[in-house]
Design an enzyme around this catalytic site. Structure first.
Site, PDB file in Angstrom:
ATOM      1  N   SER A 158       5.727  -0.612   5.367  1.00 46.09           N
ATOM      2  CA  SER A 158       4.542  -0.255   4.586  1.00 46.09           C
ATOM      3  C   SER A 158       3.586  -1.412   4.340  1.00 46.09           C
ATOM      4  O   SER A 158       2.466  -1.185   3.877  1.00 46.09           O
ATOM      5  CB  SER A 158       4.950   0.328   3.234  1.00 46.09           C
ATOM      6  OG  SER A 158       5.219   1.686   3.392  1.00 46.09           O
TER       7      SER A 158
ATOM      8  N   LYS B  46       0.276  -1.032   5.792  1.00 49.80           N
ATOM      9  CA  LYS B  46      -0.716  -0.132   5.185  1.00 49.80           C
ATOM     10  C   LYS B  46      -1.919  -0.913   4.646  1.00 49.80           C
ATOM     11  O   LYS B  46      -3.039  -0.395   4.600  1.00 49.80           O
ATOM     12  CB  LYS B  46      -0.054   0.717   4.089  1.00 49.80           C
ATOM     13  CG  LYS B  46       0.938   1.721   4.685  1.00 49.80           C
ATOM     14  CD  LYS B  46       1.784   2.459   3.648  1.00 49.80           C
ATOM     15  CE  LYS B  46       2.751   3.399   4.384  1.00 49.80           C
ATOM     16  NZ  LYS B  46       3.769   4.007   3.554  1.00 49.80           N
TER      17      LYS B  46
ATOM     18  N   TYR C 251       1.256   6.454  13.299  1.00 51.30           N
ATOM     19  CA  TYR C 251       1.816   5.995  12.015  1.00 51.30           C
ATOM     20  C   TYR C 251       3.190   5.347  12.218  1.00 51.30           C
ATOM     21  O   TYR C 251       3.476   4.285  11.651  1.00 51.30           O
ATOM     22  CB  TYR C 251       1.895   7.177  11.040  1.00 51.30           C
ATOM     23  CG  TYR C 251       2.552   6.810   9.733  1.00 51.30           C
ATOM     24  CD1 TYR C 251       1.877   6.059   8.772  1.00 51.30           C
ATOM     25  CD2 TYR C 251       3.867   7.190   9.467  1.00 51.30           C
ATOM     26  CE1 TYR C 251       2.492   5.704   7.585  1.00 51.30           C
ATOM     27  CE2 TYR C 251       4.482   6.844   8.280  1.00 51.30           C
ATOM     28  CZ  TYR C 251       3.801   6.101   7.340  1.00 51.30           C
ATOM     29  OH  TYR C 251       4.420   5.748   6.172  1.00 51.30           O
TER      30      TYR C 251
ATOM     31  N   TYR D 285       5.228   0.461  -4.742  1.00 52.34           N
ATOM     32  CA  TYR D 285       5.833   1.763  -5.041  1.00 52.34           C
ATOM     33  C   TYR D 285       5.645   2.098  -6.520  1.00 52.34           C
ATOM     34  O   TYR D 285       4.627   1.755  -7.106  1.00 52.34           O
ATOM     35  CB  TYR D 285       7.310   1.775  -4.617  1.00 52.34           C
ATOM     36  CG  TYR D 285       7.496   1.381  -3.174  1.00 52.34           C
ATOM     37  CD1 TYR D 285       6.960   2.164  -2.155  1.00 52.34           C
ATOM     38  CD2 TYR D 285       8.150   0.215  -2.817  1.00 52.34           C
ATOM     39  CE1 TYR D 285       7.109   1.804  -0.822  1.00 52.34           C
ATOM     40  CE2 TYR D 285       8.305  -0.152  -1.486  1.00 52.34           C
ATOM     41  CZ  TYR D 285       7.774   0.652  -0.500  1.00 52.34           C
ATOM     42  OH  TYR D 285       7.906   0.285   0.811  1.00 52.34           O
TER      43      TYR D 285
ATOM     44  N   VAL E 248       9.741  -1.025   3.083  1.00 57.51           N
ATOM     45  CA  VAL E 248      11.173  -0.740   3.002  1.00 57.51           C
ATOM     46  C   VAL E 248      12.011  -1.606   3.947  1.00 57.51           C
ATOM     47  O   VAL E 248      13.231  -1.559   3.909  1.00 57.51           O
ATOM     48  CB  VAL E 248      11.511   0.756   3.212  1.00 57.51           C
ATOM     49  CG1 VAL E 248      10.980   1.606   2.075  1.00 57.51           C
ATOM     50  CG2 VAL E 248      11.013   1.256   4.551  1.00 57.51           C
TER      51      VAL E 248
HETATM   52  N1  GLU Z   1       7.859   4.051   7.780  1.00 59.17           N
HETATM   53  C1  GLU Z   1       8.250   4.249   6.424  1.00 59.17           C
HETATM   54  C2  GLU Z   1       8.034   5.697   6.055  1.00 59.17           C
HETATM   55  O1  GLU Z   1       7.044   6.230   6.373  1.00 59.17           O
HETATM   56  C3  GLU Z   1       7.436   3.332   5.546  1.00 59.17           C
HETATM   57  C4  GLU Z   1       7.943   3.357   4.172  1.00 59.17           C
HETATM   58  C5  GLU Z   1       7.707   2.105   3.415  1.00 59.17           C
HETATM   59  O2  GLU Z   1       7.860   0.979   3.887  1.00 59.17           O
HETATM   60  O3  GLU Z   1       7.375   2.291   2.242  1.00 59.17           O
HETATM   61  O4  GLU Z   1       8.856   6.327   5.469  1.00 59.17           O
END
Ligand code: GLU
Length: 312
Positions: free
Chosen positions: A72, A75, A197, A248, A266
């Site tokens: 993430s 992002k 994604y 988060y 994550v």
């Molecule tokens: N690829 C993970 C998902 O989409 C990313 C989650 C993350 O790092 O928060 O579930």
């Protein structure tokens, strides 16, 4: 200690050694992400940390040169590219408020008519990647090239095993994307969007790579080559969304302990920004119950406590 990041390399090396020693008892605690099998296999005893100054000089400790799954954290970079390429009309399709729900929650989306709360929960990130796909025609490659350029590392790559593992276990992300498509908030075919994604999330980078790549946010929008990616105001906005939504459902606790804009993934990585000074990255795969690296948050907490560098 506050001078450490202004060029005092020996100070900085000593500071990072001290932080690594301070957090050593926490390394290996928490649990690596289990819902993506390829991530569950990573040794939880890794720990690395890197600090990049505004000129791109990097210092690190531990496993700071070992690539890991950025997840993430990507992002943030996708958001910056979508804003740079397409401007702030993006904000009509995604909000800027903390969600108060898990990062992959479907619940809030129905109440809010398919408009995700922020660009860092999965639903919001899918909208951002969708926008980037429309703007560029190849969202994940565009992102990879950007990360290679900003990190100065042409070897930054997708991890095909992680991408495949995510695909296989991607029902929830598929549900989020289809659900938003039903509200007209996804422009591209959902299968293609999910591909981009998952490739995006699979990008493997080290702490050194990520600290360097995050510098454009410390430089108020300027890229490594001196060109402008974001206006000063947009860079401030991205930093603000990182502070309020980047870790988060624990962004309040992270702001309280660390006092910097940060984005976790994550894979156990976290990128943090000290605007006007430096960018940091830390990695340790053991996650707490909210999905943030236990040793990583503690290391950033020690960094801001010892240096006095924070946005507050
Ligand atoms: N690829 C993970 C998902 O989409 C990313 C989650 C993350 O790092 O928060 O579930």
């Amino acid at each position: 200690m506050a001078a450490a990041v202004d060029g005092g390399a020996p100070d900085l090396a000593g500071l990072l050694e001290r932080i690594a020693a301070d957090v050593a008892p926490l390394i290996g605690s928490g649990t690596p992400a289990e819902y993506i099998p390829a991530l569950a296999e990573v040794d939880p005893r890794h720990f690395g940390m890197a600090v990049a100054d505004l000129d791109g000089n990097v210092h690190g400790v531990g496993d700071w040169r070992v690539p890991f799954s950025a997840q993430s954290i990507t992002k943030v970079f996708a958001l910056a590219l979508a804003l740079a390429e397409g401007g702030d009309s993006l904000w009509r399709r995604v909000g800027r408020e903390p969600s108060g729900n898990p990062f992959n929650s479907l619940v809030q989306l129905e109440h809010e008519n398919g408009i995700p709360r922020n660009p860092f929960i999965n639903a919001g990130a899918l909208v951002v990647t969708d926008r980037l796909q429309t703007l560029t025609g190849d969202a994940s490659s565009e992102l990879l090239e950007f990360l290679r350029a900003e990190s100065g590392n042409p070897d930054v790559s997708f991890d095909a095993e992680v991408a495949a593992s995510e695909h296989e276990h991607g029902d929830r992300n598929a549900a989020l994307a289809h659900f938003m498509a039903s509200y007209g908030n996804i422009d591209n075919p959902v299968p293609a969007l999910l591909d981009h994604y998952f490739w995006q999330c699979s990008i493997a980078m080290s702490c050194a790579d990520l600290a360097r790549a995050g510098l454009f946010l410390a430089r108020h929008g300027l890229r490594a080559d001196g060109s402008r990616l974001l206006t000063r105001s947009e860079a401030k906005q991205v930093n603000a969304v990182m502070l309020t939504c980047g870790t988060y459902d624990a962004a309040g606790e992270f702001a309280y302990r660390v006092g910097l804009p940060g984005k976790s993934g994550v894979g156990g990585g976290i990128v943090a920004v000290v605007p006007g000074r430096c960018a940091l990255a830390v990695w340790s795969p053991g996650l707490d119950s909210r999905g943030n690296s236990v040793a990583g948050v503690a290391a950033l907490d020690r960094f801001t406590t010892l240096t006095g560098l924070s946005v507050f």
